[in-house]
Design an enzyme around this catalytic site. Structure first.
Site, PDB file in Angstrom:
ATOM      1  N   LYS A 221       0.818  -1.217   0.000  1.00  0.00           N
ATOM      2  CA  LYS A 221       0.000   0.000   0.000  1.00  0.00           C
ATOM      3  C   LYS A 221       0.859   1.278   0.000  1.00  0.00           C
ATOM      4  O   LYS A 221       2.070   1.209   0.184  1.00  0.00           O
ATOM      5  CB  LYS A 221      -0.966  -0.037   1.188  1.00  0.00           C
ATOM      6  CG  LYS A 221      -1.930  -1.241   1.139  1.00  0.00           C
ATOM      7  CD  LYS A 221      -3.006  -1.077   0.095  1.00  0.00           C
ATOM      8  CE  LYS A 221      -3.705  -2.325  -0.400  1.00  0.00           C
ATOM      9  NZ  LYS A 221      -4.349  -3.214   0.528  1.00  0.00           N
TER      10      LYS A 221
HETATM   11  C1  LIG Z   1      -5.441  -4.306   0.752  1.00  0.00           C
HETATM   12  C2  LIG Z   1      -6.933  -4.157   0.723  1.00  0.00           C
HETATM   13  C3  LIG Z   1      -7.728  -4.502   1.815  1.00  0.00           C
HETATM   14  C4  LIG Z   1      -7.217  -5.274   2.993  1.00  0.00           C
HETATM   15  O1  LIG Z   1      -6.217  -4.676   3.698  1.00  0.00           O
HETATM   16  P1  LIG Z   1      -5.331  -5.567   4.673  1.00  0.00           P
HETATM   17  O2  LIG Z   1      -4.533  -4.546   5.416  1.00  0.00           O
HETATM   18  O3  LIG Z   1      -4.483  -6.454   3.815  1.00  0.00           O
HETATM   19  O4  LIG Z   1      -6.223  -6.330   5.557  1.00  0.00           O
HETATM   20  C5  LIG Z   1      -9.079  -4.225   1.772  1.00  0.00           C
HETATM   21  N1  LIG Z   1      -9.633  -3.656   0.704  1.00  0.00           N
HETATM   22  C6  LIG Z   1      -8.921  -3.333  -0.379  1.00  0.00           C
HETATM   23  C7  LIG Z   1      -9.613  -2.697  -1.540  1.00  0.00           C
HETATM   24  C8  LIG Z   1      -7.550  -3.596  -0.418  1.00  0.00           C
HETATM   25  O5  LIG Z   1      -6.842  -3.323  -1.518  1.00  0.00           O
END
Ligand SMILES: *Cc1c(COP(=O)(O)O)cnc(C)c1O
Length: 385
Positions: A184
């Site tokens: 992210k």
């Molecule tokens: C990465 C992601 C998540 C989940 O996040 P985590 O921190 O991995 O639990 C949820 N929604 C979207 C759209 C994502 O890209």
């Protein structure tokens, strides 16, 4: 052609993050402590949110957020099929019913008109996903929520930092969930943050830590520090200080990270706009996208290959790419439980078949960006109809 493989989204961790983690390890505070608290404060201030809760993942931010809103059996939550599975899993895990609605063709975000059509007396909340970092049509969604008394919990896993009509994502709906997963825009390895009003965030905090409330002994210190009360069957997803150490330093770098993302996006869009075989992503005038991803859509009628082959061809030229996302309604669990067919959400499904995300990360050099463009040009030249 480049001679080494270009990874799709490796994280960028600097000496500042490494030093902060080492200091944390030496400090004696491993789990939730002063750094987690500081990260919550810095994050809330950065967003302009009332309060923030740091948790173990973006998924858990959504889970404790829904729990704090009292969502459970008999409730319906409206969301999009064009998302990562965990957006929908958390609704399911709490015993509520996810109600999927189709998306807008331009941004691939949830379509407010479809949301309005899906509202019924059991609807309690809407979960918009700011896909790829581009904010959803929030005024329309906020309006529907106000008219029907619904909560809004935004999945902003891609949308740090993003603005809608000048307002930061994280200050718009009832609650907003961010993810700090390794790929992210800001990473703590695994991690997440929930923003919202102080009172709901405190309820979510209780859900995030075994349902333990310290309220009693804070009010009555005569009980001693060993005393706690369990007021809910809570989860266990508090953020550790080791994660927060990464977050504190990454947050300081976020503005410069975003500048670099925008530079890459500008170069991509400038170079790719000319190809009739591609549709490039948009940024509407009233928003500032966080540009977590750079998805192009293939105009398949102008190509002799499909999307899977396009990805293989990029890979053969040492370029990593990915697909965001395989729609939820074609995933086996949801397809079978709710009897979905691909064409139940035609905009989501038809666009899924065309989507390819190109590498967009902070480790890329300008020459890496040119390598991607060269590979795309080469694949198109070889396979245009
Ligand atoms: C990465 C992601 C998540 C989940 O996040 P985590 O921190 O991995 O639990 C949820 N929604 C979207 C759209 C994502 O890209």
């Amino acid at each position: 052609m480049r001679d080494s493989f270009l990874s799709f989204s490796p994280p960028l961790i600097g000496e500042e993050e490494i030093n902060e983690v080492v200091q944390t390890l030496r400090s004696g505070w491993l789990t939730t402590g002063p750094r987690a608290k500081q990260f919550e404060q810095d994050f809330a201030q950065f967003i302009g949110a009332d309060a923030a809760l740091a948790v173990h993942s973006g998924t858990h931010a959504m889970l404790v957020g829904l729990a704090a809103l009292g969502i459970g059996h008999g409730d319906e939550v409206i969301t999009t099929p064009m998302t990562f599975c965990s957006t929908v899993h958390v609704i399911e895990q709490l015993g509520a019913r996810p109600v999927l609605v189709d998306i807008e063709p331009e941004t691939l975000n949830i379509d407010p008109r479809e949301v309005a059509r899906a509202v019924c007396p059991r609807t309690r909340a809407v979960m918009p996903v700011h896909l790829y970092g581009h904010p959803c049509e929030m005024d329309a969604i906020l309006d529907i929520a106000a008219r029907h008394g619904l909560y809004i919990l935004e999945d902003a896993a891609h949308a740090l930092p993003a603005r809608y009509k000048g307002r930061m994502v994280g200050t718009l709906g009832t609650l907003t969930a961010f993810s700090f997963y390794a790929t992210k825009n800001l990473t703590t390895g695994e991690g997440g943050m929930l923003t919202g009003s102080a009172s709901i965030i405190e309820q979510a905090r209780t859900w995030s830590l075994h349902g333990m409330s310290r309220g009693a002994y804070q009010r009555n210190t005569a009980e001693g520090s060993w005393y706690y009360e369990v007021v809910l069957p809570g989860f266990k997803c508090n953020m550790t200080d080791i994660q927060a150490a990464l977050g504190l330093q990454q947050l300081k770098k976020l503005p410069q990270f975003q500048q670099r993302r925008k530079e890459i996006v500008r170069r991509y869009s400038q170079a790719l706009a000319e190809y009739e075989e591609l549709q490039i992503p948009v940024e509407r005038a009233e928003v500032e996208s966080a540009w977590h991803l750079y998805p192009v859509r293939l105009n398949l009628d102008r190509l002799t290959i499909d999307r899977a082959r396009f990805i293989e061809e990029l890979r053969a030229r040492n370029i990593g790419s990915s697909v965001h996302f395989i729609p939820i309604h074609v995933q086996l669990y949801y397809r079978d439980k709710y009897g979905y067919k691909p064409q139940d959400f035609p905009v989501a499904y038809d666009n899924y078949l065309r989507l390819v995300s190109l590498p967009l990360n902070l480790r890329m050099t300008d020459s890496d960006v040119e390598d991607v463009l060269e590979a795309v040009a080469d694949v198109l030249a070889e396979h245009r109809r």
